[in-house]
Write a protein that holds these residues in place. Structure first.
Motif, PDB file in Angstrom:
ATOM      1  N   VAL A  26       0.815  -1.210   0.000  1.00 52.97           N
ATOM      2  CA  VAL A  26       0.000   0.000   0.000  1.00 52.97           C
ATOM      3  C   VAL A  26       0.851   1.263   0.000  1.00 52.97           C
ATOM      4  N   ASP A  27       2.138   1.141   0.338  1.00 51.60           N
ATOM      5  CA  ASP A  27       3.014   2.312   0.332  1.00 51.60           C
ATOM      6  C   ASP A  27       3.969   2.308  -0.850  1.00 51.60           C
ATOM      7  N   ARG A  28       3.754   1.398  -1.800  1.00 53.02           N
ATOM      8  CA  ARG A  28       4.600   1.328  -2.996  1.00 53.02           C
ATOM      9  C   ARG A  28       3.682   1.270  -4.206  1.00 53.02           C
ATOM     10  N   TYR A  29       3.421   2.421  -4.801  1.00 52.16           N
ATOM     11  CA  TYR A  29       2.444   2.494  -5.882  1.00 52.16           C
ATOM     12  C   TYR A  29       3.171   2.618  -7.212  1.00 52.16           C
ATOM     13  N   HIS A  30       2.963   1.672  -8.093  1.00 54.32           N
ATOM     14  CA  HIS A  30       3.493   1.774  -9.459  1.00 54.32           C
ATOM     15  C   HIS A  30       2.531   1.112 -10.430  1.00 54.32           C
ATOM     16  N   GLN A  31       2.390  -0.183 -10.318  1.00 50.46           N
ATOM     17  CA  GLN A  31       1.451  -0.924 -11.151  1.00 50.46           C
ATOM     18  C   GLN A  31       0.615  -1.828 -10.268  1.00 50.46           C
ATOM     19  N   VAL A  32      -0.663  -1.941 -10.593  1.00 50.70           N
ATOM     20  CA  VAL A  32      -1.600  -2.724  -9.798  1.00 50.70           C
ATOM     21  C   VAL A  32      -2.452  -3.572 -10.738  1.00 50.70           C
ATOM     22  N   LEU A  33      -3.220  -4.474 -10.142  1.00 51.29           N
ATOM     23  CA  LEU A  33      -4.143  -5.329 -10.887  1.00 51.29           C
ATOM     24  C   LEU A  33      -5.560  -5.054 -10.398  1.00 51.29           C
ATOM     25  N   VAL A  34      -6.452  -4.798 -11.344  1.00 46.99           N
ATOM     26  CA  VAL A  34      -7.868  -4.605 -11.034  1.00 46.99           C
ATOM     27  C   VAL A  34      -8.571  -5.929 -11.291  1.00 46.99           C
ATOM     28  N   VAL A  35      -9.202  -6.460 -10.246  1.00 44.38           N
ATOM     29  CA  VAL A  35      -9.875  -7.754 -10.337  1.00 44.38           C
ATOM     30  C   VAL A  35     -11.300  -7.533 -10.820  1.00 44.38           C
ATOM     31  N   GLU A  36     -11.656  -8.226 -11.881  1.00 44.16           N
ATOM     32  CA  GLU A  36     -13.010  -8.111 -12.413  1.00 44.16           C
ATOM     33  C   GLU A  36     -13.968  -8.894 -11.531  1.00 44.16           C
ATOM     34  N   ASN A  37     -15.039  -8.246 -11.158  1.00 46.45           N
ATOM     35  CA  ASN A  37     -16.040  -8.902 -10.330  1.00 46.45           C
ATOM     36  C   ASN A  37     -16.813  -9.912 -11.177  1.00 46.45           C
ATOM     37  N   VAL A  38     -16.670 -11.177 -10.814  1.00 41.67           N
ATOM     38  CA  VAL A  38     -17.402 -12.246 -11.502  1.00 41.67           C
ATOM     39  C   VAL A  38     -18.314 -12.898 -10.476  1.00 41.67           C
TER      40      VAL A  38
END
Length: 302
Positions: A266-278
């Protein structure tokens, strides 16, 4: 006989040393005041700076060369150290992946034996963080995916270590993500060791989250891993959330005080993954059995 060496007069004429110093100070002060008020020396200062610029560059060239050389070696050493760390992490992830595949196959076999429904696989989208909040008390960030890319409000956001938060606002080409460390941000979790359910709340600090409203007799220990329980319909089950770092069972509090450290970066922001709600498929409602009707009476022949 006249001497060839000029002798200084016994009583010299002209102002003394103190008077000269006072005159020079007055002249300097007058020049400073005139320059500050009327900017009369700007052209002379610009000419002097232009004339002295090559000399300054020549004088600073050894220092600049030293910085470049030292920076190259420092950067090279840092890159080597980072490369070694990445190789170690790659080996650790490879070993973990092998174990994960084995556990996944074993889990699949057990579910088949028990007739349980298999979990829905996660579908993710890679996003980059484009903006950080200026408010030091706000634990949010902005990513470069929006409704045009199919992002919807409420979708979880993770990294390679664990849960980061969820999408709270969606724009056409960007989205706002609220982190789990945001003030009073709730996440339903369960203790991975025994399955006990709880709720994690953020406190506005990147390094700490709390588990609230647990009785003093709850079966939770320091070092326990908390994962999403999946009962809220927002976060899929099994995402790592936090690890318990301290417990306070004193009778001064109505509930146990549980402090945890987030597992996601949470304190290292660069690239993230958005999880699709299924959404999980809902089993059809059971059809009630038809109630037996009254048995028709047969006519009795007389």
């Amino acid at each position: 006989m006249p001497s060839s060496v000029a002798q200084s007069p016994l009583f010299p004429r002209g102002p003394g040393l103190g008077a000269r110093l006072a005159i020079y100070l007055l002249i300097s002060a007058a020049l400073i005041v005139v320059d500050v008020r009327y900017r009369v020396l700007d052209s002379a200062r610009a000419v002097a700076a232009t004339a002295l610029l090559p000399l300054q560059q020549v004088a600073q060239s050894p220092l600049a060369l030293y910085r470049q050389v030292s920076g190259f070696f420092v950067q090279h050493a840092a890159m080597q150290q980072e490369n070694a760390q990445l190789q170690q992490r790659q080996l650790a992830f490879a070993a973990a992946l092998l174990r994960y595949r084995d556990l996944e196959q074993e889990n699949l076999r057990l579910r088949k034996l028990l007739g349980a429904q298999a979990r829905t696989p996660l579908k993710t989208r890679l996003a980059s963080v484009v903006q950080m909040p200026r408010d030091p008390y706000s634990r949010t960030l902005t990513i470069d995916l929006g409704s045009a890319q199919g992002v919807r409000a409420g979708e979880p956001v993770i990294d390679e270590l664990g849960l980061l938060g969820q999408v709270t606002r969606v724009y056409p080409y960007s989205s706002e993500v609220t982190l789990i460390t945001n003030q009073d941000q709730p996440v339903p979790v369960m203790v991975q060791r025994n399955g006990m359910r709880a709720v994690v709340f953020g406190r506005g600090d990147d390094g700490v989250v709390d588990v609230r409203y647990l009785p003093h007799s709850a079966d939770i220990k320091v070092g326990d891993t908390l994962v999403t329980s999946g009962i809220d319909g927002v976060y899929p089950q099994g995402l790592p959330v936090a690890r318990v770092v301290s417990l306070d069972r004193s009778a001064n509090h109505a509930f146990m005080q549980v402090k945890c450290a987030p597992l996601g970066g949470v304190d290292r922001y660069h690239q993230v993954l958005v999880v699709e709600n299924v959404a999980l498929p809902v089993p059809p409602a059971p059809v009630p059995a038809a109630l037996p009707g009254p048995t028709p009476h047969k006519a009795v022949k007389r």
